[in-house]
Scaffold this motif. Structure first.
Motif, mmCIF file in Angstrom:
data_model
loop_
_atom_site.group_PDB
_atom_site.id
_atom_site.type_symbol
_atom_site.label_atom_id
_atom_site.label_comp_id
_atom_site.label_asym_id
_atom_site.label_seq_id
_atom_site.Cartn_x
_atom_site.Cartn_y
_atom_site.Cartn_z
ATOM 1 N N ASN A 19 0.814 -1.217 0.000
ATOM 2 C CA ASN A 19 0.000 0.000 0.000
ATOM 3 C C ASN A 19 0.844 1.261 0.000
ATOM 4 O O ASN A 19 1.990 1.275 0.459
ATOM 5 N N PHE A 20 0.231 2.328 -0.513
ATOM 6 C CA PHE A 20 0.847 3.660 -0.457
ATOM 7 C C PHE A 20 0.126 4.485 0.605
ATOM 8 O O PHE A 20 -1.104 4.527 0.640
ATOM 9 N N THR A 21 0.890 5.116 1.476
ATOM 10 C CA THR A 21 0.315 5.983 2.515
ATOM 11 C C THR A 21 0.765 7.414 2.247
ATOM 12 O O THR A 21 1.966 7.710 2.265
ATOM 13 N N SER A 22 -0.175 8.293 1.981
ATOM 14 C CA SER A 22 0.153 9.687 1.691
ATOM 15 C C SER A 22 0.648 10.385 2.956
ATOM 16 O O SER A 22 0.403 9.932 4.088
ATOM 17 N N LEU A 23 1.327 11.502 2.759
ATOM 18 C CA LEU A 23 1.787 12.307 3.895
ATOM 19 C C LEU A 23 0.593 12.767 4.727
ATOM 20 O O LEU A 23 0.637 12.739 5.967
ATOM 21 N N LYS A 24 -0.471 13.165 4.068
ATOM 22 C CA LYS A 24 -1.663 13.639 4.770
ATOM 23 C C LYS A 24 -2.262 12.542 5.643
ATOM 24 O O LYS A 24 -2.625 12.778 6.805
ATOM 25 N N LEU A 25 -2.348 11.324 5.110
ATOM 26 C CA LEU A 25 -2.921 10.213 5.874
ATOM 27 C C LEU A 25 -2.011 9.818 7.028
ATOM 28 O O LEU A 25 -2.490 9.555 8.143
ATOM 29 N N LEU A 26 -0.696 9.774 6.775
ATOM 30 C CA LEU A 26 0.229 9.413 7.849
ATOM 31 C C LEU A 26 0.170 10.437 8.981
ATOM 32 O O LEU A 26 0.151 10.069 10.165
ATOM 33 N N ALA A 27 0.122 11.720 8.620
ATOM 34 C CA ALA A 27 0.027 12.765 9.641
ATOM 35 C C ALA A 27 -1.241 12.599 10.470
ATOM 36 O O ALA A 27 -1.207 12.669 11.705
ATOM 37 N N ALA A 28 -2.358 12.349 9.801
ATOM 38 C CA ALA A 28 -3.629 12.173 10.519
ATOM 39 C C ALA A 28 -3.572 10.954 11.437
ATOM 40 O O ALA A 28 -4.054 10.990 12.579
ATOM 41 N N SER A 29 -2.958 9.866 10.954
ATOM 42 C CA SER A 29 -2.870 8.641 11.752
ATOM 43 C C SER A 29 -2.043 8.843 13.013
ATOM 44 O O SER A 29 -2.307 8.217 14.048
ATOM 45 N N LEU A 30 -1.042 9.717 12.942
ATOM 46 C CA LEU A 30 -0.154 9.960 14.077
ATOM 47 C C LEU A 30 -0.562 11.182 14.886
ATOM 48 O O LEU A 30 0.181 11.621 15.752
ATOM 49 N N ASN A 31 -1.749 11.722 14.582
ATOM 50 C CA ASN A 31 -2.245 12.914 15.280
ATOM 51 C C ASN A 31 -1.296 14.107 15.141
ATOM 52 O O ASN A 31 -1.096 14.887 16.077
ATOM 53 N N VAL A 32 -0.715 14.212 13.956
ATOM 54 C CA VAL A 32 0.116 15.365 13.622
ATOM 55 C C VAL A 32 -0.757 16.346 12.862
ATOM 56 O O VAL A 32 -1.381 15.973 11.861
ATOM 57 N N PRO A 33 -0.833 17.596 13.309
ATOM 58 C CA PRO A 33 -1.656 18.574 12.583
ATOM 59 C C PRO A 33 -1.198 18.695 11.134
ATOM 60 O O PRO A 33 -0.020 18.946 10.866
ATOM 61 N N SER A 34 -2.118 18.481 10.206
ATOM 62 C CA SER A 34 -1.797 18.608 8.794
ATOM 63 C C SER A 34 -2.126 20.028 8.351
ATOM 64 O O SER A 34 -3.167 20.563 8.731
ATOM 65 N N PRO A 35 -1.243 20.667 7.596
ATOM 66 C CA PRO A 35 -1.494 22.052 7.216
ATOM 67 C C PRO A 35 -2.774 22.219 6.409
ATOM 68 O O PRO A 35 -3.016 21.488 5.464
ATOM 69 N N LYS A 36 -3.611 23.147 6.830
ATOM 70 C CA LYS A 36 -4.837 23.455 6.087
ATOM 71 C C LYS A 36 -4.491 24.527 5.060
ATOM 72 O O LYS A 36 -4.504 25.715 5.352
ATOM 73 N N ASP A 37 -4.122 24.085 3.889
ATOM 74 C CA ASP A 37 -3.686 25.035 2.868
ATOM 75 C C ASP A 37 -4.759 25.158 1.803
ATOM 76 O O ASP A 37 -5.657 24.327 1.691
ATOM 77 N N ASP A 38 -4.630 26.200 0.989
ATOM 78 C CA ASP A 38 -5.624 26.426 -0.052
ATOM 79 C C ASP A 38 -5.273 25.688 -1.329
ATOM 80 O O ASP A 38 -6.009 25.752 -2.308
ATOM 81 N N ILE A 39 -4.137 24.985 -1.353
ATOM 82 C CA ILE A 39 -3.787 24.191 -2.534
ATOM 83 C C ILE A 39 -3.285 22.826 -2.081
ATOM 84 O O ILE A 39 -2.926 22.627 -0.919
#
Length: 241
Positions: free
Chosen positions: A170-190
């Protein structure tokens, strides 16, 4: 490996890339044919190679260019760590790559125990950089010449590979990995799929650089989570202008 490494040894990098031309019709006839040959097995049904160009050319090193490289490193100041971030960006790819190499050479001169660190850098960022260096007639420095290194000599920490724990299905995106580890993911407009549009339609390199910087801060926090250390506060993040 991550658990035992000092924070000062992580050099977090991320690159942003775009297609070398704004659209398929700006390619020469020869390059149009080369594009069609490259993607003939990947183009979905009911999509033409011309329509596929803006969707995928930006991630294929032969048809793309680097427009931003962000780097970040940990430095201890007055009893606590800062995470210092610098971005190199511009329209002239050769100058950008030369500036990147010069910056890393400066680091190498004073501290040669660092490791390139990032998410999926083994399969994307580092190979892409090496290919574009050669295309721009720039020699690949020893610390990027992984093809001539033994596996244990490779100075790379890939959070994507680390998270796999030997599972290659499987491929795990940076966004998914951050969410899984309770790391705040940047809320960006792009997001990554919009970088080409922001570059070609809006001509907004600074917006791309900010997006890139937020990704390396996310990676830095993931490294801290892997080491069971507190996440960075806003005061600990220093953006170099």
């Amino acid at each position: 490996m991550i658990a035992k490494m000092p924070l000062e040894n992580f050099l977090v990098i991320d690159i942003e890339t775009v297609s070398s031309q704004q659209n398929y019709n700006l390619l020469t006839e020869d390059w149009q044919h080369l594009w069609e040959e490259k993607v003939q097995r990947a183009v979905p049904e009911n999509v033409t190679p011309e329509e596929y160009y803006p969707l995928r050319a930006g991630v294929m090193a032969e048809f793309a260019k680097v427009v931003c490289i962000s780097m970040g490193y940990f430095k201890r100041e007055k009893g606590q760590y800062q995470f210092r971030v610098k971005s190199i960006y511009g329209h002239n790819e050769k100058e950008l790559l030369q500036n990147f190499i010069a910056t890393v050479n400066q680091l190498e001169a004073v501290h040669n125990h660092w490791c390139f660190t990032g998410h999926n850098i083994k399969e994307f960022d580092v190979p892409f950089l090496c290919r574009r260096l050669l295309i721009n007639s720039i020699s690949i420095p020893a610390y990027l010449d992984f093809q001539n290194m033994k596996p244990w000599e490779t100075n790379m920490v890939d959070t994507f590979q680390y998270w796999r724990f030997g599972d290659y299905k499987n491929f795990t995106s940076l966004k998914l990995l951050a969410a899984s580890l309770n790391v705040p993911s940047p809320k960006d407009d792009i997001d990554g799929s919009m970088v080409g549009h922001v570059y070609w339609e809006e001509n907004d390199l600074e917006r791309i650089a900010v997006y890139c910087q937020k990704d390396i801060v996310t990676v830095a926090n993931i490294v801290l989570r892997f080491k069971n250390l507190p996440l960075l506060s806003e005061e600990q993040i220093v953006i170099a202008k």
